[in-house]
Design an enzyme around this catalytic site. Structure first.
Site, mmCIF file in Angstrom:
data_model
loop_
_atom_site.group_PDB
_atom_site.id
_atom_site.type_symbol
_atom_site.label_atom_id
_atom_site.label_comp_id
_atom_site.label_asym_id
_atom_site.label_seq_id
_atom_site.Cartn_x
_atom_site.Cartn_y
_atom_site.Cartn_z
ATOM 1 N N ARG A 47 3.855 0.974 -19.418
ATOM 2 C CA ARG A 47 2.514 1.165 -19.993
ATOM 3 C C ARG A 47 2.467 2.582 -20.544
ATOM 4 O O ARG A 47 3.375 3.392 -20.312
ATOM 5 C CB ARG A 47 1.381 0.873 -18.995
ATOM 6 C CG ARG A 47 1.620 1.168 -17.556
ATOM 7 C CD ARG A 47 1.792 2.611 -17.233
ATOM 8 N NE ARG A 47 0.730 3.436 -17.779
ATOM 9 C CZ ARG A 47 0.791 4.721 -17.964
ATOM 10 N NH1 ARG A 47 1.905 5.399 -17.667
ATOM 11 N NH2 ARG A 47 -0.215 5.412 -18.471
ATOM 12 N N GLY A 48 1.393 2.889 -21.281
ATOM 13 C CA GLY A 48 1.329 4.166 -21.998
ATOM 14 C C GLY A 48 1.792 3.918 -23.429
ATOM 15 O O GLY A 48 2.836 3.284 -23.639
ATOM 16 N N ALA A 49 1.004 4.419 -24.394
ATOM 17 C CA ALA A 49 1.217 4.008 -25.787
ATOM 18 C C ALA A 49 2.645 4.238 -26.306
ATOM 19 O O ALA A 49 3.292 3.295 -26.791
ATOM 20 C CB ALA A 49 0.178 4.698 -26.672
ATOM 21 N N ARG A 90 -0.212 -6.232 -26.156
ATOM 22 C CA ARG A 90 -1.360 -5.357 -25.852
ATOM 23 C C ARG A 90 -1.958 -4.897 -27.181
ATOM 24 O O ARG A 90 -1.223 -4.457 -28.065
ATOM 25 C CB ARG A 90 -0.947 -4.161 -24.989
ATOM 26 C CG ARG A 90 -0.541 -4.583 -23.570
ATOM 27 C CD ARG A 90 -0.513 -3.429 -22.607
ATOM 28 N NE ARG A 90 -1.842 -2.983 -22.217
ATOM 29 C CZ ARG A 90 -2.061 -1.867 -21.520
ATOM 30 N NH1 ARG A 90 -1.047 -1.093 -21.174
ATOM 31 N NH2 ARG A 90 -3.292 -1.522 -21.180
ATOM 32 N N GLN A 199 -3.989 4.863 -12.673
ATOM 33 C CA GLN A 199 -2.810 5.549 -13.245
ATOM 34 C C GLN A 199 -2.776 7.027 -12.842
ATOM 35 O O GLN A 199 -1.693 7.606 -12.713
ATOM 36 C CB GLN A 199 -2.829 5.453 -14.780
ATOM 37 C CG GLN A 199 -2.539 4.074 -15.335
ATOM 38 C CD GLN A 199 -3.802 3.289 -15.596
ATOM 39 O OE1 GLN A 199 -4.815 3.477 -14.936
ATOM 40 N NE2 GLN A 199 -3.756 2.391 -16.553
ATOM 41 N N ASP A 240 -4.330 6.211 -27.202
ATOM 42 C CA ASP A 240 -3.647 4.945 -27.526
ATOM 43 C C ASP A 240 -3.723 4.622 -29.002
ATOM 44 O O ASP A 240 -2.877 3.921 -29.549
ATOM 45 C CB ASP A 240 -4.240 3.803 -26.703
ATOM 46 C CG ASP A 240 -3.784 3.912 -25.267
ATOM 47 O OD1 ASP A 240 -4.371 4.729 -24.537
ATOM 48 O OD2 ASP A 240 -2.796 3.247 -24.909
ATOM 49 N N ASN A 250 -8.684 5.996 -25.752
ATOM 50 C CA ASN A 250 -7.815 6.283 -24.601
ATOM 51 C C ASN A 250 -8.376 5.512 -23.400
ATOM 52 O O ASN A 250 -9.405 4.829 -23.502
ATOM 53 C CB ASN A 250 -7.757 7.800 -24.338
ATOM 54 C CG ASN A 250 -6.660 8.165 -23.348
ATOM 55 O OD1 ASN A 250 -5.521 7.719 -23.491
ATOM 56 N ND2 ASN A 250 -6.985 8.957 -22.335
ATOM 57 N N LYS A 251 -7.699 5.640 -22.286
ATOM 58 C CA LYS A 251 -8.065 4.892 -21.078
ATOM 59 C C LYS A 251 -9.556 5.001 -20.759
ATOM 60 O O LYS A 251 -10.159 6.064 -20.900
ATOM 61 C CB LYS A 251 -7.202 5.428 -19.922
ATOM 62 C CG LYS A 251 -7.406 4.782 -18.581
ATOM 63 C CD LYS A 251 -7.302 3.265 -18.598
ATOM 64 C CE LYS A 251 -6.057 2.733 -19.251
ATOM 65 N NZ LYS A 251 -6.110 1.249 -19.460
HETATM 66 O O1 MRU Z 1 -3.364 0.981 -19.776
HETATM 67 P P1 MRU Z 1 -2.356 2.072 -19.943
HETATM 68 O O2 MRU Z 1 -1.850 2.634 -18.652
HETATM 69 O O3 MRU Z 1 -1.233 1.671 -20.876
HETATM 70 O O4 MRU Z 1 -3.167 3.224 -20.674
HETATM 71 C C1 MRU Z 1 -2.500 4.406 -20.991
HETATM 72 C C2 MRU Z 1 -3.363 5.461 -21.534
HETATM 73 O O5 MRU Z 1 -4.532 5.269 -21.764
HETATM 74 C C3 MRU Z 1 -2.703 6.755 -21.890
HETATM 75 O O6 MRU Z 1 -3.570 7.827 -21.727
HETATM 76 C C4 MRU Z 1 -2.267 6.697 -23.364
HETATM 77 O O7 MRU Z 1 -1.480 5.558 -23.597
HETATM 78 C C5 MRU Z 1 -1.531 7.892 -23.768
HETATM 79 S S1 MRU Z 1 0.096 7.870 -23.131
HETATM 80 C C6 MRU Z 1 0.995 9.181 -23.646
#
Ligand code: MRU
Length: 349
Positions: A47-49, A90, A199, A240, A250-251
């Site tokens: 996970r994470g963009a 996603r 997270q 993201d 973002n999250k």
């Molecule tokens: O749902 P996730 O864990 O994939 O969400 C991740 C985030 O929101 C991060 O802050 C974002 O992807 C930036 S990662 C460098």
């Protein structure tokens, strides 16, 4: 730092550190098709963009190899179903579509016998470029952090925008923190827990402690109190998808932190690679927001905490408007303040 295997290639398969089990266990899983990689992305193994982008790129390479091994020439047509699953795995993180779009011309160019190898080389390039981008944006961002004199600088972050959320090295928001540390700044980090998927508690706290940072975990609803009492100097988060005008998804919870930062006069930085900026999306209102399963809210670590059948809302991301963002920091420098013109300049326009 040693890079994490967020998504790497190993003996004809995609290997990923299973982030669902952190921080208790470090287990790696391998994946042999685009469909399997798409499941891994949707189910949060990775996970994470930027990490999702790398995983999708390797997912394309492994699909071509799978087809070739089965005696089916990998072509745009034979690969289409697998690519479709990856693209839909996603919706909010644009790095996923960006990585697939980058692989597309190689597929369109044909030559099935050499395609698996060419796709693999492109996937490796995407990951290596991500390493370099994270380091560059880290140092651009560190230079913008406020001067607090003799005091220790306290940086708040939300979710995990660390090495775990990228190709495996440095990270975006945590890259800024790592670069500040490397530059000799005395600092401490406040990691917001980040309900509901945690997270911040599970990944950011673990990743930073592992590298010897002074990190304090707080729950999301403590943010306003801490800011009001002068316990935060700056906020740095990842993204993201960033729209052409600088609105940043973002999250979930990031927007709340940004509003509170403005209320308390604190700088709010977004660190993300250029691959997270979606110039085809004019404003944040056009960014698709993922809705995830209610179980991630009603069940914590296998324990049900809410009544069976309760109605649940679960947008997994929110959008922070550009006006609340002090600067968007990328590998090409900062959009400071973020708007259509400063963002266009990052792309050399
Ligand atoms: O749902 P996730 O864990 O994939 O969400 C991740 C985030 O929101 C991060 O802050 C974002 O992807 C930036 S990662 C460098």
């Amino acid at each position: 730092m040693k890079a994490f295997d967020t998504a790497v290639w190993e003996q004809g398969r995609v290997r990923m550190l299973d982030q669902r089990l952190l921080p208790q266990r470090e287990v790696h899983l391998t994946f042999g098709s685009a469909a399997e990689v798409a499941d891994g992305i949707r189910d949060m193994v990775v996970r994470g963009a930027p990490a999702i982008g790398c995983a999708a790129a390797y997912g394309v390479a492994v699909e071509a190899l799978r087809l070739a091994t089965a005696g089916i020439p990998p072509t745009a047509e034979s690969m289409a179903p697998g690519l479709d699953l990856l693209r839909k795995s996603r919706p909010t993180a644009v790095n996923l579509a960006w990585a697939l779009d980058r692989m597309a011309p190689l597929i369109a160019a044909g030559d099935p016998p050499t395609l698996p190898q060419r796709l693999l080389e492109e996937a490796h390039r995407i990951r290596e470029e991500d390493f370099a981008a994270c380091r560059a944006m880290g140092f651009h961002g560190a230079a913008l952090l406020p001067d607090v004199g003799d005091r220790t600088l306290t940086i708040m972050t939300h979710c995990n925008a660390g090495a775990l959320a990228t190709g495996g090295y440095f990270g975006t928001a945590l890259g800024v923190i790592r670069a500040a540390g490397e530059s000799g700044r005395r600092l401490r980090v406040i990691a917001n827990e980040t309900r509901p998927y945690l997270q911040g508690a599970r990944l950011t706290a673990w990743e930073l402690m592992r590298d010897g940072f002074d990190v304090t975990l707080v729950t999301d609803n403590m943010v306003g109190h801490l800011m009001k009492h002068g316990e935060v100097d700056a906020v740095v988060v990842g993204a993201d998808r960033i729209a052409a005008n600088g609105d940043a998804a973002n999250k979930i919870g990031t927007y709340t932190v940004a509003v509170l930062a403005q209320r308390h006069g604190l700088p709010f930085f977004v660190a993300a690679p250029l691959s997270t900026i979606d110039r085809a999306t004019p404003t944040g209102a056009h960014i698709p927001i993922e809705e995830r399963s209610a179980e991630e809210i009603t069940v914590i670590a296998g324990q049900r905490i809410a009544p069976e059948g309760v109605k649940v809302r679960y947008p997994a991301f929110d959008v922070t408007p550009a006006e609340l963002i002090t600067a968007i920091v990328t590998e090409a420098g900062a959009a400071f303040p973020p708007n259509v013109a400063t963002i266009a300049r990052l792309f050399g326009d």
